[in-house]
Design a protein around this motif. Structure first.
Motif, PDB file in Angstrom:
ATOM      1  N   PRO A  66     -10.682   5.706  -2.726  1.00 25.68           N
ATOM      2  CA  PRO A  66      -9.223   5.775  -2.539  1.00 25.68           C
ATOM      3  C   PRO A  66      -8.767   6.090  -1.107  1.00 25.68           C
ATOM      4  N   PRO A  67      -9.397   7.033  -0.373  1.00 30.73           N
ATOM      5  CA  PRO A  67      -8.898   7.288   0.994  1.00 30.73           C
ATOM      6  C   PRO A  67      -9.068   6.061   1.903  1.00 30.73           C
ATOM      7  N   VAL A  94      -4.346  -0.410   2.819  1.00 32.63           N
ATOM      8  CA  VAL A  94      -2.995  -0.812   2.376  1.00 32.63           C
ATOM      9  C   VAL A  94      -1.973  -0.546   3.484  1.00 32.63           C
ATOM     10  N   ALA A  95      -2.186   0.531   4.219  1.00 29.90           N
ATOM     11  CA  ALA A  95      -1.258   0.849   5.319  1.00 29.90           C
ATOM     12  C   ALA A  95      -1.222  -0.257   6.373  1.00 29.90           C
TER      13      ALA A  95
END
Ligand code: NDP
Length: 240
Positions: free
Chosen positions: A190-191, A197-198
């Motif tokens: 996830p991180p 996504v950013a």
């Protein structure tokens, strides 16, 4: 008579969305898969689309699988080379097996399936081959020398085969998806995913159906002037 499409890795993720949409567009669809019987059976039960199991990295299995489809369903008009795997790791930690397995399935699978389906398409004077590459084959990605090399190879394979098919009515194109919300991306920590996504200008992951629409466009009867091209569907992440 309806065109017949074979979608490798067509029972889940992006492949399942492609199988569904091509069927909606009036094609007879057959999905291949590699090992997940449970997902394949659930997919066939839900959609009525037949699923055939074999390893696309196995040359003879592809020849036999396609021959079986041609005898049970009919000649293959549309081939979507979608099956793919990741075995990520930086070069110094990546084993030869991890390198080989990704090349064997992701790139070798395209060759094996084209060997089975392309000759018949040429003889009949019509065909569509759509290979699923990746943004990471265009731009590279940390920890993915195997995957990036295989996907980059798919883009070269596409352009070369397009030249061989052009005069025979067979178009060969690639799609380079960006990050799409499937099991493959769910495996990214996830991180790391948050950082990815950013960097996507539209601000979200893509959906499998958004790739499927690209495939349906390239598979259409009236797409005969598009060949040897790569359609990037990535939310603006990499403008190639
Ligand atoms: P998934 O991991 O969700 O599904 C992969 C599919 O490939 C499954 O149907 C699987 O079958 C099949 N498969 C794997 N190995 C084999 C094999 N040896 N023989 C036959 N079938 C096999 O992946 P996605 O849907 O996310 O990805 C589909 C394609 O899109 C891949 O080529 C991937 O590299 C590419 N892609 C995906 C992106 C993403 O963000 N998700 C981005 C860019 C490209 P089974 O169900 O039996 O395991």
């Amino acid at each position: 008579m309806a065109r017949i499409a074979v979608v490798t890795g067509g029972t889940r993720g992006i492949g399942a969305a492609i199988s569904r949409l091509l069927r909606e567009r009036g094609l007879t669809v057959v999905a291949n898969y590699g090992g997940n019987d449970e997902k394949a059976q659930a997919f066939t039960k839900e959609t009525g689309i037949a699923a055939y199991k074999w390893d696309v990295g196995d040359h003879q299995a592809c020849l036999d699988g396609c021959a079986k489809i041609e005898s049970e369903v009919g000649p293959i008009d549309v081939l979507v080379n979608n099956a793919g795997v990741t075995r990520d790791g930086t070069l110094h930690k990546m084993s030869f097996d991890d390198w080989n397995e990704v090349m064997r399935i992701n790139l070798g699978g395209c060759f094996n399936m084209a060997k089975a389906a392309f000759p018949g398409m040429r003889e009949r004077g019509w065909g569509r081959i759509i290979n699923i590459g990746s943004i990471n084959g265009q731009a590279g990605q940390y920890g993915q020398v195997n995957y990036a090399a295989a996907k980059s190879g798919i883009h070269g394979f596409t352009k070369a085969l397009a030249q061989e098919g052009a005069k025979a009515g067979v178009t060969v194109n690639a799609i380079a998806p960006g990050y799409i919300d499937t099991d493959m991306v769910a495996a990214v920590p996830p991180p790391v995913l948050e950082k990815i996504v950013a960097k996507i200008p539209v601000g979200r992951l893509g959906q499998a159906e958004e790739i499927a629409r690209g495939v349906a466009f390239l598979a259409a009867e009236d797409a005969g002037f598009i060949t040897g091209s790569t359609l990037s569907i990535n939310g603006g992440q990499h403008m190639y």
